[in-house]
Scaffold this motif. Sequence first.
Motif, PDB file in Angstrom:
ATOM      1  N   ASN A 115       0.818  -1.216   0.000  1.00  0.00           N
ATOM      2  CA  ASN A 115       0.000   0.000   0.000  1.00  0.00           C
ATOM      3  C   ASN A 115       0.851   1.266   0.000  1.00  0.00           C
ATOM      4  O   ASN A 115       0.514   2.265  -0.639  1.00  0.00           O
ATOM      5  N   SER A 116       1.951   1.216   0.731  1.00  0.00           N
ATOM      6  CA  SER A 116       2.845   2.377   0.788  1.00  0.00           C
ATOM      7  C   SER A 116       3.415   2.694  -0.590  1.00  0.00           C
ATOM      8  O   SER A 116       3.477   3.859  -1.004  1.00  0.00           O
ATOM      9  N   THR A 119       0.783   4.130  -2.941  1.00  0.00           N
ATOM     10  CA  THR A 119       0.594   5.552  -2.625  1.00  0.00           C
ATOM     11  C   THR A 119       1.706   6.402  -3.232  1.00  0.00           C
ATOM     12  O   THR A 119       1.465   7.523  -3.712  1.00  0.00           O
ATOM     13  N   ASN A 123       2.188  10.006  -5.569  1.00  0.00           N
ATOM     14  CA  ASN A 123       3.069  11.132  -5.214  1.00  0.00           C
ATOM     15  C   ASN A 123       3.996  11.496  -6.365  1.00  0.00           C
ATOM     16  O   ASN A 123       4.226  12.678  -6.650  1.00  0.00           O
ATOM     17  N   ILE A 171      -5.364   0.083  -3.568  1.00  0.00           N
ATOM     18  CA  ILE A 171      -4.891  -0.079  -2.194  1.00  0.00           C
ATOM     19  C   ILE A 171      -5.558  -1.324  -1.618  1.00  0.00           C
ATOM     20  O   ILE A 171      -6.786  -1.476  -1.679  1.00  0.00           O
TER      21      ILE A 171
END
Length: 273
Positions: A115-116, A119, A123, A171
């Motif tokens: 998930n990180s 994400t 970004n 996610i």
Amino acid sequence: MADISLSAAVRSNLLTLANTSDLINRTQDRLATGLKVNNPADNAKIFFEAKAPNDRASTLSEKKDGIDQAVSSVSVALEAVNAVDSIVDQLKGIAISAQSASTAAEFTELNSQYNSLVTQIGNVTADASYQGLNLVNGTGSSLTVYFSESTTSQLSVASVDLRHSSLGLAITTGATLSATSLNTCAINQLDAAVATLSSKAKTLGSNVALLQTRLDFNESYVNALETGADKLRLADTTEEGANLVALQTRQQLGISALSFAGQAEQSVLSLLR
């Protein structure tokens, strides 16, 4: 008061000196500017023949700056694609690792890492802007680059959407990241994302290459135009330097001749006394 009458010899010498002075001024101007034709009065035909390529060079120089900035814009987008591709490779590594995980704690840790990274894709695409233009964070934007004053000589680069949702990467929640789900879904989605990124990278890379080619061409073209104009207008400084010495010598001789003419008139006057 009666006008002063000058002899023909004196008048001739004065006219010669005036002409010589004009030539000296012109030669000094050529040496100072490096140009034999500075304005239409010098030589209208050559002046306007040289003006045309100079004007063209000026226009292309303005376009060259725009092309150079476009190279930077598309290069930023290409770097973003490469960064997202690297993150997707890492996601695939996590997905493969999850297939061999055997405990809930392992799945939870891998799920958090997954998930990180997903994400981080958002970004990267959000940050990939250059002068307010983002070519990877959604469709609808475009970059139009003009190569010359002709409106048909241009390249348009449309933006693409490389956000994780558009790549089909979601996610994960709860126990979604499991060996079964990864085997049937996640890895397939990641492979599809890799294919999409590869295609976008090729397109953007091709655009960067084309823009760089046009930038190099414009620089060479501007140089050729300015060189051609210079051939018409530039002065031969060696020749002009020699001319100046000759003209200064002529000027000194003219002053001497004028002095001699004056002495001759004084001799006539002395005979009358």
